[in-house]
Motif scaffolding. Structure first.
Motif, PDB file in Angstrom:
ATOM      1  N   GLY A   9       0.769  -1.235   0.000  1.00 17.80           N
ATOM      2  CA  GLY A   9       0.000   0.000   0.000  1.00 17.80           C
ATOM      3  C   GLY A   9       0.799   1.282   0.000  1.00 17.80           C
ATOM      4  O   GLY A   9       0.227   2.369  -0.063  1.00 17.80           O
ATOM      5  N   HIS A  10       2.120   1.180   0.057  1.00 15.69           N
ATOM      6  CA  HIS A  10       2.944   2.389   0.118  1.00 15.69           C
ATOM      7  C   HIS A  10       3.119   2.982  -1.278  1.00 15.69           C
ATOM      8  O   HIS A  10       3.545   2.304  -2.207  1.00 15.69           O
ATOM      9  CB  HIS A  10       4.319   2.061   0.713  1.00 15.69           C
ATOM     10  CG  HIS A  10       5.258   3.227   0.742  1.00 15.69           C
ATOM     11  ND1 HIS A  10       5.063   4.298   1.584  1.00 15.69           N
ATOM     12  CD2 HIS A  10       6.382   3.496   0.030  1.00 15.69           C
ATOM     13  CE1 HIS A  10       6.044   5.176   1.390  1.00 15.69           C
ATOM     14  NE2 HIS A  10       6.845   4.714   0.455  1.00 15.69           N
ATOM     15  N   PHE A  11       2.770   4.259  -1.432  1.00 14.20           N
ATOM     16  CA  PHE A  11       2.901   4.913  -2.732  1.00 14.20           C
ATOM     17  C   PHE A  11       4.350   5.314  -2.980  1.00 14.20           C
ATOM     18  O   PHE A  11       5.012   5.875  -2.104  1.00 14.20           O
ATOM     19  CB  PHE A  11       2.021   6.163  -2.800  1.00 14.20           C
ATOM     20  CG  PHE A  11       0.544   5.872  -2.802  1.00 14.20           C
ATOM     21  CD1 PHE A  11      -0.040   5.190  -3.856  1.00 14.20           C
ATOM     22  CD2 PHE A  11      -0.271   6.291  -1.759  1.00 14.20           C
ATOM     23  CE1 PHE A  11      -1.398   4.922  -3.878  1.00 14.20           C
ATOM     24  CE2 PHE A  11      -1.624   6.031  -1.759  1.00 14.20           C
ATOM     25  CZ  PHE A  11      -2.197   5.346  -2.823  1.00 14.20           C
ATOM     26  N   LEU A  12       4.835   5.054  -4.180  1.00 12.64           N
ATOM     27  CA  LEU A  12       6.178   5.475  -4.572  1.00 12.64           C
ATOM     28  C   LEU A  12       6.166   6.807  -5.308  1.00 12.64           C
ATOM     29  O   LEU A  12       7.054   7.650  -5.111  1.00 12.64           O
ATOM     30  CB  LEU A  12       6.811   4.415  -5.482  1.00 12.64           C
ATOM     31  CG  LEU A  12       7.065   3.040  -4.879  1.00 12.64           C
ATOM     32  CD1 LEU A  12       7.660   2.121  -5.938  1.00 12.64           C
ATOM     33  CD2 LEU A  12       7.986   3.136  -3.660  1.00 12.64           C
ATOM     34  N   TYR A  13       5.168   7.018  -6.148  1.00 14.05           N
ATOM     35  CA  TYR A  13       5.145   8.197  -7.010  1.00 14.05           C
ATOM     36  C   TYR A  13       3.863   9.010  -6.885  1.00 14.05           C
ATOM     37  O   TYR A  13       3.854  10.198  -7.183  1.00 14.05           O
ATOM     38  CB  TYR A  13       5.332   7.787  -8.474  1.00 14.05           C
ATOM     39  CG  TYR A  13       6.511   6.850  -8.682  1.00 14.05           C
ATOM     40  CD1 TYR A  13       7.814   7.285  -8.461  1.00 14.05           C
ATOM     41  CD2 TYR A  13       6.323   5.521  -9.054  1.00 14.05           C
ATOM     42  CE1 TYR A  13       8.891   6.442  -8.628  1.00 14.05           C
ATOM     43  CE2 TYR A  13       7.401   4.668  -9.222  1.00 14.05           C
ATOM     44  CZ  TYR A  13       8.681   5.124  -9.011  1.00 14.05           C
ATOM     45  OH  TYR A  13       9.732   4.278  -9.162  1.00 14.05           O
ATOM     46  N   GLY A  14       2.794   8.369  -6.511  1.00 13.61           N
ATOM     47  CA  GLY A  14       1.508   9.068  -6.389  1.00 13.61           C
ATOM     48  C   GLY A  14       1.185   9.406  -4.945  1.00 13.61           C
ATOM     49  O   GLY A  14       2.066   9.427  -4.076  1.00 13.61           O
ATOM     50  N   GLN A  15      -0.087   9.644  -4.710  1.00 16.22           N
ATOM     51  CA  GLN A  15      -0.558   9.946  -3.363  1.00 16.22           C
ATOM     52  C   GLN A  15      -2.002   9.532  -3.241  1.00 16.22           C
ATOM     53  O   GLN A  15      -2.643   9.167  -4.228  1.00 16.22           O
ATOM     54  CB  GLN A  15      -0.394  11.437  -3.058  1.00 16.22           C
ATOM     55  CG  GLN A  15      -1.038  12.355  -4.071  1.00 16.22           C
ATOM     56  CD  GLN A  15      -0.681  13.808  -3.874  1.00 16.22           C
ATOM     57  OE1 GLN A  15       0.010  14.164  -2.932  1.00 16.22           O
ATOM     58  NE2 GLN A  15      -1.148  14.655  -4.782  1.00 16.22           N
ATOM     59  N   LYS A  16      -2.531   9.594  -2.026  1.00 16.02           N
ATOM     60  CA  LYS A  16      -3.890   9.139  -1.776  1.00 16.02           C
ATOM     61  C   LYS A  16      -4.918   9.902  -2.624  1.00 16.02           C
ATOM     62  O   LYS A  16      -5.803   9.315  -3.225  1.00 16.02           O
ATOM     63  CB  LYS A  16      -4.222   9.299  -0.284  1.00 16.02           C
ATOM     64  CG  LYS A  16      -5.648   8.974   0.099  1.00 16.02           C
ATOM     65  CD  LYS A  16      -6.004   7.525  -0.184  1.00 16.02           C
ATOM     66  CE  LYS A  16      -7.454   7.226   0.181  1.00 16.02           C
ATOM     67  NZ  LYS A  16      -7.846   5.876  -0.276  1.00 16.02           N
ATOM     68  N   ILE A  17      -4.813  11.213  -2.659  1.00 15.51           N
ATOM     69  CA  ILE A  17      -5.736  12.026  -3.428  1.00 15.51           C
ATOM     70  C   ILE A  17      -5.025  12.549  -4.665  1.00 15.51           C
ATOM     71  O   ILE A  17      -4.022  13.260  -4.549  1.00 15.51           O
ATOM     72  CB  ILE A  17      -6.279  13.205  -2.591  1.00 15.51           C
ATOM     73  CG1 ILE A  17      -6.954  12.680  -1.316  1.00 15.51           C
ATOM     74  CG2 ILE A  17      -7.266  14.035  -3.415  1.00 15.51           C
ATOM     75  CD1 ILE A  17      -7.353  13.788  -0.349  1.00 15.51           C
ATOM     76  N   THR A  18      -5.521  12.193  -5.835  1.00 12.32           N
ATOM     77  CA  THR A  18      -4.912  12.649  -7.080  1.00 12.32           C
ATOM     78  C   THR A  18      -5.572  13.964  -7.490  1.00 12.32           C
ATOM     79  O   THR A  18      -6.720  13.974  -7.971  1.00 12.32           O
ATOM     80  CB  THR A  18      -5.099  11.599  -8.187  1.00 12.32           C
ATOM     81  OG1 THR A  18      -4.521  10.355  -7.733  1.00 12.32           O
ATOM     82  CG2 THR A  18      -4.402  12.026  -9.470  1.00 12.32           C
ATOM     83  N   VAL A  19      -4.857  15.053  -7.309  1.00 11.19           N
ATOM     84  CA  VAL A  19      -5.433  16.372  -7.604  1.00 11.19           C
ATOM     85  C   VAL A  19      -5.019  16.877  -8.979  1.00 11.19           C
ATOM     86  O   VAL A  19      -5.623  17.798  -9.518  1.00 11.19           O
ATOM     87  CB  VAL A  19      -5.044  17.403  -6.526  1.00 11.19           C
ATOM     88  CG1 VAL A  19      -5.637  16.995  -5.178  1.00 11.19           C
ATOM     89  CG2 VAL A  19      -3.531  17.532  -6.405  1.00 11.19           C
ATOM     90  N   ALA A  20      -3.946  16.298  -9.538  1.00 10.62           N
ATOM     91  CA  ALA A  20      -3.486  16.739 -10.862  1.00 10.62           C
ATOM     92  C   ALA A  20      -4.426  16.229 -11.935  1.00 10.62           C
ATOM     93  O   ALA A  20      -4.982  15.132 -11.837  1.00 10.62           O
ATOM     94  CB  ALA A  20      -2.065  16.248 -11.127  1.00 10.62           C
ATOM     95  N   VAL A  21      -4.622  17.029 -12.982  1.00 12.43           N
ATOM     96  CA  VAL A  21      -5.454  16.627 -14.110  1.00 12.43           C
ATOM     97  C   VAL A  21      -4.566  16.322 -15.308  1.00 12.43           C
ATOM     98  O   VAL A  21      -3.670  17.095 -15.620  1.00 12.43           O
ATOM     99  CB  VAL A  21      -6.445  17.746 -14.476  1.00 12.43           C
ATOM    100  CG1 VAL A  21      -7.282  17.352 -15.690  1.00 12.43           C
ATOM    101  CG2 VAL A  21      -7.348  18.049 -13.293  1.00 12.43           C
TER     102      VAL A  21
END
Length: 337
Positions: free
Chosen positions: A325-337
């Motif tokens: 479950g550990h993110f390497l490049y992203g995050q929990k909430i994807t805010v980028a479009v």
């Protein structure tokens, strides 16, 4: 030591109870589906996929319904008319595409917002707000996805002029099974072990009907949680090219109703070519290995079946040398479009 992702998996029964105790807004009862020229269901990732059962139910009743992810809807804003019922789902209520969609000019007649955060952009823009009540979630979707499935079924029942008690009862009926499955992860460990004996491990989740929601979300969280290549397919689309990737080194996870002809044939062919085939359901396809869920209501089977997938992602991550479950490049909430 358990990871935050595993802790979230363990807390799913409590989150489910919180959703069941959450009353739906009265305004849902006042929505007349036949008065809209179209119904659009939108979200991103698992929030989009969880709407598949809703899409199927509305289409089967003859309503003009589109399920289209928020990114594509941004590219085709003309789909939203002044007489549209727009149902937007976002666990955070802050997904970049959803926020951008709500900021553009096309305003539907009614916006139903389904989210976990009452203070989010989606919650504040919604005409009718349905909350998940899944609590904080550290990483990959687990509690929030199950609660999204339940909330979708409950809201759908009300929109169809029914009582949401049936969806609540179906969920309550499998709560003991959910609690048991949450604590039982050993059933999938050997599947991960076998997969990693191959030179090129890969996974295909193939679902039919409403179970496609779990297939698509399963592939998504497998990639996020374990960094193992996985794809999700709806029924027969697996035959149109992806079948050539089957064979040694593939784990095929099949999800659907017992006796589904498409999955029966696929299972038989893939077992014959050396694919590791597993059925998540109440009966196995073509003699494949079975991860059993309770017979009965579809919603209960979706909830129980997804827990096996969560456990599999944990086992795969450990075998692959990553923290589950550990993110390497992203995050929990994807805010980028």
């Amino acid at each position: 030591m358990s990871t935050p992702y595993e802790n979230d998996i363990a807390m799913q029964p409590q989150a489910i109870n919180a959703q069941l105790a959450n009353p739906l807004p009265q305004a849902l009862h006042d929505v007349q589906l036949a008065s809209y020229d179209r119904i659009i269901l939108t979200g991103m990732g698992s929030s989009d996929y969880a709407l598949i059962p809703v899409e199927r139910a509305l289409a089967n009743r003859g309503y003009p319904v589109w399920r289209i992810d928020a990114g594509r809807l941004l590219d085709m804003p003309g789909l939203i008319t002044e007489n549209t019922l727009l149902w937007a789902t976002s666990q955070s209520g802050m997904s970049g595409e959803v926020v951008a969609l709500l900021a553009q000019g096309n305003r539907p007649r009614t916006l139903i917002g389904l989210t976990n955060d009452r203070e989010s952009v989606l919650a504040k823009k919604a005409d009718i707000l349905v909350t998940l009540e899944s609590g904080d979630e550290a990483t990959v979707s687990s509690k929030s996805y199950l609660n999204t499935l339940i909330a979708c079924h409950r809201a759908l029942a009300v929109l169809l002029g029914e009582d949401d008690a049936q969806a609540c009862a179906a969920t309550t009926h499998v709560l003991a099974a959910v609690q048991s499955l949450v604590g039982e992860s050993e059933s999938v460990v050997d599947m991960a072990e076998q997969l990693f004996t191959a030179r090129r491990p890969r996974i295909a989740y193939i679902g039919t009907g409403s179970f496609a929601a779990n297939a698509l979300t399963g592939a998504l969280i497998t990639k996020e949680a374990s960094k193992v290549s996985a794809e999700g397919f709806i029924g027969g689309e697996f035959r149109h090219g992806p079948l050539e990737t089957s064979g040694e080194g593939m784990l095929a996870v099949l999800l659907g109703k017992p006796g589904d002809e498409t999955l029966e044939k696929l299972a038989a062919e893939m077992l014959a070519n050396g694919t590791q085939v597993v059925t998540i359901g109440s009966a196995p396809y073509a003699g494949s290995r079975l991860l059993s869920v309770p017979e009965g209501d579809e919603l209960g089977q979706l909830l129980c079946g997804f827990i096996y997938i969560e456990h599999l992602t944990v086992a795969l991550a450990r075998k692959n040398g990553f923290i589950p479950g550990h993110f390497l490049y992203g995050q929990k909430i994807t805010v980028a479009v």
